[in-house]
Write a protein that holds these residues in place. Structure first.
Motif, PDB file in Angstrom:
ATOM      1  N   THR A   1       0.824  -1.202   0.000  1.00 35.05           N
ATOM      2  CA  THR A   1       0.000   0.000   0.000  1.00 35.05           C
ATOM      3  C   THR A   1       0.859   1.253   0.000  1.00 35.05           C
ATOM      4  O   THR A   1       0.533   2.252  -0.645  1.00 35.05           O
ATOM      5  CB  THR A   1      -0.938   0.012   1.221  1.00 35.05           C
ATOM      6  OG1 THR A   1      -1.670  -1.208   1.250  1.00 35.05           O
ATOM      7  CG2 THR A   1      -1.902   1.171   1.162  1.00 35.05           C
ATOM      8  N   LEU A   2       1.975   1.209   0.720  1.00 35.36           N
ATOM      9  CA  LEU A   2       2.895   2.344   0.725  1.00 35.36           C
ATOM     10  C   LEU A   2       3.443   2.594  -0.676  1.00 35.36           C
ATOM     11  O   LEU A   2       3.535   3.745  -1.127  1.00 35.36           O
ATOM     12  CB  LEU A   2       4.039   2.086   1.707  1.00 35.36           C
ATOM     13  CG  LEU A   2       5.149   3.145   1.770  1.00 35.36           C
ATOM     14  CD1 LEU A   2       4.584   4.502   2.156  1.00 35.36           C
ATOM     15  CD2 LEU A   2       6.240   2.724   2.749  1.00 35.36           C
ATOM     16  N   ILE A   3       3.782   1.528  -1.381  1.00 37.12           N
ATOM     17  CA  ILE A   3       4.298   1.656  -2.745  1.00 37.12           C
ATOM     18  C   ILE A   3       3.233   2.239  -3.670  1.00 37.12           C
ATOM     19  O   ILE A   3       3.502   3.128  -4.491  1.00 37.12           O
ATOM     20  CB  ILE A   3       4.793   0.291  -3.257  1.00 37.12           C
ATOM     21  CG1 ILE A   3       6.051  -0.119  -2.473  1.00 37.12           C
ATOM     22  CG2 ILE A   3       5.082   0.335  -4.759  1.00 37.12           C
ATOM     23  CD1 ILE A   3       6.538  -1.520  -2.772  1.00 37.12           C
ATOM     24  N   GLY A   4       1.986   1.761  -3.541  1.00 38.71           N
ATOM     25  CA  GLY A   4       0.890   2.298  -4.352  1.00 38.71           C
ATOM     26  C   GLY A   4       0.627   3.763  -4.052  1.00 38.71           C
ATOM     27  O   GLY A   4       0.399   4.571  -4.967  1.00 38.71           O
ATOM     28  N   ALA A   5       0.673   4.112  -2.782  1.00 37.79           N
ATOM     29  CA  ALA A   5       0.470   5.508  -2.398  1.00 37.79           C
ATOM     30  C   ALA A   5       1.568   6.393  -2.950  1.00 37.79           C
ATOM     31  O   ALA A   5       1.323   7.528  -3.378  1.00 37.79           O
ATOM     32  CB  ALA A   5       0.410   5.619  -0.875  1.00 37.79           C
ATOM     33  N   GLN A   6       2.794   5.881  -2.974  1.00 33.75           N
ATOM     34  CA  GLN A   6       3.912   6.665  -3.522  1.00 33.75           C
ATOM     35  C   GLN A   6       3.703   6.937  -5.005  1.00 33.75           C
ATOM     36  O   GLN A   6       4.025   8.029  -5.492  1.00 33.75           O
ATOM     37  CB  GLN A   6       5.227   5.923  -3.305  1.00 33.75           C
ATOM     38  CG  GLN A   6       6.457   6.732  -3.673  1.00 33.75           C
ATOM     39  CD  GLN A   6       6.621   7.937  -2.773  1.00 33.75           C
ATOM     40  OE1 GLN A   6       6.634   7.809  -1.554  1.00 33.75           O
ATOM     41  NE2 GLN A   6       6.743   9.117  -3.371  1.00 33.75           N
ATOM     42  N   ALA A   7       3.160   5.962  -5.724  1.00 32.78           N
ATOM     43  CA  ALA A   7       2.883   6.160  -7.147  1.00 32.78           C
ATOM     44  C   ALA A   7       1.854   7.271  -7.352  1.00 32.78           C
ATOM     45  O   ALA A   7       2.002   8.126  -8.239  1.00 32.78           O
ATOM     46  CB  ALA A   7       2.402   4.859  -7.773  1.00 32.78           C
TER      47      ALA A   7
END
Length: 248
Positions: free
Chosen positions: A133-139
């Motif tokens: 989720t952190l990676i998706g939010a960063q995108a």
């Protein structure tokens, strides 16, 4: 074209980005006041703030490390790729459409600044969110940063606090680094498509370098409440002015 206004706006914007984010709220209105179309002003602001963001990131380089178990280099690569997408979306947006969209983006950023910490604290007490989720939010942050970028530093602080449980002070280094990476990706697109007004950009860029360095130096001493109050004031006034400009 007078250089005083863009130079001063760059100085303030660079310092704001180093301290808490929101530098666009100082630079964008100044460029609009000089008569630039909103999309050109936004692109010019992005390029002008890039060296200041890089200066701040360099000042905090020794504090860089993983965020929520995710290596900062991976987050940087995600930010760069997604900011390219966001900047291309801006290029494709007609000037009049951007005039109507930008007040809502400013309002969104203002709400994040005003209530983001409370929402983050509330959610963090109730939700456990993992690495994907952190990676998706960063995108998503990268796309927003490439398209507009107003308040993206503050949004990053809120998102990292929620998803990674990192304190605002510990976020200085990764936040300014991601901001610089997003600016770099978008700047390449804006320069390639001729959206940068260089007569205003150059003095603003010089001011932002000085502001970014000063902001990074005082960031460890300035009370967080004072930084937040100033950012809220600038953001609120800017949002109101852009709503009046677009819809009055």
């Amino acid at each position: 074209m007078t250089i005083t206004l863009p130079l001063a706006a760059g100085l303030v914007g660079g310092a704001m980005n180093a301290l808490a984010g929101g530098g666009t709220f100082a630079t964008l209105p100044a460029l609009i006041a000089l008569g630039l179309p909103a999309n050109v002003a936004n692109a010019t602001s992005n390029v002008a703030l890039l060296p200041g963001a890089a200066t701040s990131a360099w000042a905090f380089r020794d504090e860089l490390g993983p965020v929520g178990g995710v290596d900062w280099r991976l987050l940087g690569a995600i930010t760069f790729a997604s900011a390219l997408v966001g900047s291309l979306l801006l290029v494709a947006t007609p000037t009049r459409a951007f005039d109507l969209i930008i007040p809502w983006l400013l309002l969104f950023a203002f709400v994040i600044i005003a209530f983001g910490k409370h929402a983050t604290d509330w959610l963090h007490d109730r939700v456990t969110i993992g690495r994907p989720t952190l990676i998706g939010a960063q995108a998503l942050l990268g796309v927003y940063g490439g398209y507009f970028g107003g308040g993206v530093g503050l949004m990053t602080t809120a998102v990292y606090g929620l998803l990674a449980g990192v304190s605002p002070r510990a976020l200085f280094a990764p936040r300014v680094t991601m901001l610089g990476i997003a600016n770099l990706a978008a700047a390449g697109v804006f320069v390639a498509f001729g959206l940068v007004a260089w007569a205003a950009c150059v003095p603003m860029l010089l001011g932002a370098i000085a502001g970014g360095w000063v902001g990074a130096k005082v960031g460890k001493r300035l009370p967080a409440r004072a930084v937040r109050a100033w950012t809220l004031l600038v953001t609120g006034v800017t949002t109101a002015v852009f709503f009046w400009r677009a819809y009055a």
